[in-house]
Design a protein around this motif. Structure first.
Motif, PDB file in Angstrom:
ATOM      1  N   LEU A  50      31.495  41.889  27.990  1.00  0.00           N
ATOM      2  CA  LEU A  50      31.442  40.990  29.099  1.00  0.00           C
ATOM      3  C   LEU A  50      30.809  39.860  28.959  1.00  0.00           C
ATOM      4  N   THR A  51      31.556  38.604  29.123  1.00  0.00           N
ATOM      5  CA  THR A  51      31.108  37.326  29.048  1.00  0.00           C
ATOM      6  C   THR A  51      30.738  36.598  30.299  1.00  0.00           C
ATOM      7  N   CYS A  52      29.958  35.656  30.375  1.00  0.00           N
ATOM      8  CA  CYS A  52      29.751  34.851  31.544  1.00  0.00           C
ATOM      9  C   CYS A  52      29.397  33.558  31.162  1.00  0.00           C
ATOM     10  N   ASP A  53      29.724  32.878  32.390  1.00  0.00           N
ATOM     11  CA  ASP A  53      29.052  31.263  32.005  1.00  0.00           C
ATOM     12  C   ASP A  53      29.179  30.698  33.618  1.00  0.00           C
ATOM     13  N   GLU A  54      28.448  29.222  33.443  1.00  0.00           N
ATOM     14  CA  GLU A  54      28.535  28.792  34.842  1.00  0.00           C
ATOM     15  C   GLU A  54      29.266  27.320  34.440  1.00  0.00           C
ATOM     16  N   LYS A  55      29.999  26.523  35.544  1.00  0.00           N
ATOM     17  CA  LYS A  55      30.794  25.676  35.383  1.00  0.00           C
ATOM     18  C   LYS A  55      30.554  24.614  36.769  1.00  0.00           C
ATOM     19  N   TRP A  56      30.463  23.493  36.479  1.00  0.00           N
ATOM     20  CA  TRP A  56      30.469  22.607  37.632  1.00  0.00           C
ATOM     21  C   TRP A  56      31.909  22.168  37.945  1.00  0.00           C
ATOM     22  N   VAL A  57      32.338  22.579  39.309  1.00  0.00           N
ATOM     23  CA  VAL A  57      33.738  22.213  39.492  1.00  0.00           C
ATOM     24  C   VAL A  57      33.723  20.937  40.692  1.00  0.00           C
ATOM     25  N   TRP A  94      33.797  37.783  33.007  1.00  0.00           N
ATOM     26  CA  TRP A  94      35.113  38.301  32.613  1.00  0.00           C
ATOM     27  C   TRP A  94      35.183  39.195  31.349  1.00  0.00           C
ATOM     28  N   MET A  95      36.227  39.850  31.206  1.00  0.00           N
ATOM     29  CA  MET A  95      36.612  40.582  30.037  1.00  0.00           C
ATOM     30  C   MET A  95      38.107  40.389  29.700  1.00  0.00           C
ATOM     31  N   VAL A  96      38.356  41.242  28.768  1.00  0.00           N
ATOM     32  CA  VAL A  96      39.703  41.228  28.248  1.00  0.00           C
ATOM     33  C   VAL A  96      40.838  41.340  29.494  1.00  0.00           C
ATOM     34  N   ASP A  97      40.757  42.079  30.385  1.00  0.00           N
ATOM     35  CA  ASP A  97      41.486  42.496  31.399  1.00  0.00           C
ATOM     36  C   ASP A  97      41.429  41.330  32.569  1.00  0.00           C
ATOM     37  N   GLY A  98      40.406  40.462  32.502  1.00  0.00           N
ATOM     38  CA  GLY A  98      40.449  39.057  33.613  1.00  0.00           C
ATOM     39  C   GLY A  98      39.203  39.325  34.174  1.00  0.00           C
ATOM     40  N   PRO A  99      38.943  38.400  35.170  1.00  0.00           N
ATOM     41  CA  PRO A  99      37.781  38.184  35.735  1.00  0.00           C
ATOM     42  C   PRO A  99      37.298  39.550  36.526  1.00  0.00           C
ATOM     43  N   VAL A 100      35.781  39.837  36.187  1.00  0.00           N
ATOM     44  CA  VAL A 100      35.350  41.150  36.926  1.00  0.00           C
ATOM     45  C   VAL A 100      34.684  40.616  38.191  1.00  0.00           C
ATOM     46  N   TYR A 101      33.935  39.390  38.118  1.00  0.00           N
ATOM     47  CA  TYR A 101      33.369  38.752  39.417  1.00  0.00           C
ATOM     48  C   TYR A 101      33.133  37.485  39.127  1.00  0.00           C
ATOM     49  N   TRP A 102      33.417  36.516  40.220  1.00  0.00           N
ATOM     50  CA  TRP A 102      32.896  35.240  40.303  1.00  0.00           C
ATOM     51  C   TRP A 102      32.517  34.925  41.806  1.00  0.00           C
ATOM     52  N   GLU A 103      31.916  33.748  41.760  1.00  0.00           N
ATOM     53  CA  GLU A 103      31.433  33.053  42.947  1.00  0.00           C
ATOM     54  C   GLU A 103      30.949  31.563  42.973  1.00  0.00           C
ATOM     55  N   LEU A 104      31.295  30.918  44.034  1.00  0.00           N
ATOM     56  CA  LEU A 104      30.826  29.619  43.974  1.00  0.00           C
ATOM     57  C   LEU A 104      29.374  29.551  44.922  1.00  0.00           C
ATOM     58  N   LEU A 105      28.478  28.767  44.299  1.00  0.00           N
ATOM     59  CA  LEU A 105      27.426  28.667  44.892  1.00  0.00           C
ATOM     60  C   LEU A 105      27.276  27.699  46.223  1.00  0.00           C
ATOM     61  N   ASP A 205      43.735  30.668  42.636  1.00  0.00           N
ATOM     62  CA  ASP A 205      45.123  30.763  42.057  1.00  0.00           C
ATOM     63  C   ASP A 205      45.075  30.607  40.733  1.00  0.00           C
ATOM     64  N   PHE A 206      44.034  30.006  40.090  1.00  0.00           N
ATOM     65  CA  PHE A 206      44.405  29.686  38.689  1.00  0.00           C
ATOM     66  C   PHE A 206      43.882  30.927  37.973  1.00  0.00           C
ATOM     67  N   PHE A 207      42.882  31.896  38.439  1.00  0.00           N
ATOM     68  CA  PHE A 207      42.513  33.301  37.762  1.00  0.00           C
ATOM     69  C   PHE A 207      43.702  34.077  37.795  1.00  0.00           C
ATOM     70  N   LYS A 208      44.576  34.116  39.096  1.00  0.00           N
ATOM     71  CA  LYS A 208      45.509  34.820  39.097  1.00  0.00           C
ATOM     72  C   LYS A 208      46.766  34.644  38.271  1.00  0.00           C
ATOM     73  N   SER A 209      46.829  33.237  37.979  1.00  0.00           N
ATOM     74  CA  SER A 209      48.180  32.827  37.604  1.00  0.00           C
ATOM     75  C   SER A 209      47.913  33.235  35.977  1.00  0.00           C
TER      76      SER A 209
END
Length: 238
Positions: A50-57, A94-105, A205-209
């Protein structure tokens, strides 16, 4: 001077930027950590990472590209990007099968150890809902302060996850950096947002694509990245 360099069979090339100027100690740390990771996962187990990170959008992802114009036609005027652009922070697990959880602060909000621990509880809940045996999780994160705070380490132990090492100054072997976020930037290129809801919809949309294979490839390529660090004696590979 240039003629002399050409005679020496040299040609001008642009320098390649690297994330950090590594010291010998940091290079050695990268090698030793990657050797330990290869040894730990030599018989499998990557699919439990299970890996995680943050990114400014940023809101404005439009870039000034080349303009195809007639010989005497003046170039179109393009406004200079604002010095302090609007942006919002994405946190994702996220893991090998996709996002587990994500949020925007909330806009302007950053991660604290307390908030990060609250997020970890939410991730744990999502894992349980997916039927994942959380006691078998290998947890990968970088060395940002909220991630390494005493409160956070206690929370990870409480959740029963096994934390794996990520050498400092090593985004080149962090799957969110070299795989997920790179693709996300391409997806968002040219888009302009005016509110957080638009950013959220675009990310959804990106994660689902992305297919499951996309996420699987990102995690399973970690082993190849670790080998490259060792082969390059701890230096960045570009």
């Amino acid at each position: 001077m240039f003629r002399h360099l050409h005679k020496m069979e040299k040609s001008p090339k642009s320098p390649k930027t690297v994330p950090h100027e590594l010291t010998e100690i940091q290079k050695n740390r990268r090698v030793s950590d990657c050797r330990a990771l290869l040894n730990r996962f030599k018989r499998g187990g990557l699919d439990r990472i299970l890996t995680c990170d943050e990114k400014w959008v940023i809101y404005d992802n439009q870039k000034a590209g080349k303009q195809w114009l007639k010989r005497n036609e003046p170039g179109l005027l393009v406004p200079k990007p604002e010095l302090h652009q609007k942006k919002v922070l994405l946190s994702i697990w996220w893991m090998v099968d996709g996002p587990v959880y994500w949020e925007l602060l909330s806009r302007g909000q950053t991660i604290t150890a307390n908030h990060y621990c609250q997020q970890l509880d939410k991730v744990q809940q999502k894992l349980v809902e997916k039927g994942v045996y959380t006691s078998r999780i290998f947890f990968h994160q970088d060395n940002a302060r909220p991630h390494t705070a005493r409160q956070t380490l206690a929370k990870i132990e409480e959740l029963g996850w096994t934390k794996i090492n990520q050498p400092p100054y090593s985004p080149d072997i962090a799957p969110s950096d070299y795989h997920l976020f790179r693709s996300m930037e391409h997806f968002l290129r040219g888009r302009r947002f005016t509110e957080d809801g638009q950013v959220r919809a675009a990310l959804d949309d990106f994660f689902k694509s992305k297919s499951t294979k996309f996420y699987t490839d990102g995690i399973r390529s970690m082993r190849e990245k670790w080998k490259k660090v060792i082969d390059n004696n701890g230096n960045y590979f570009v």
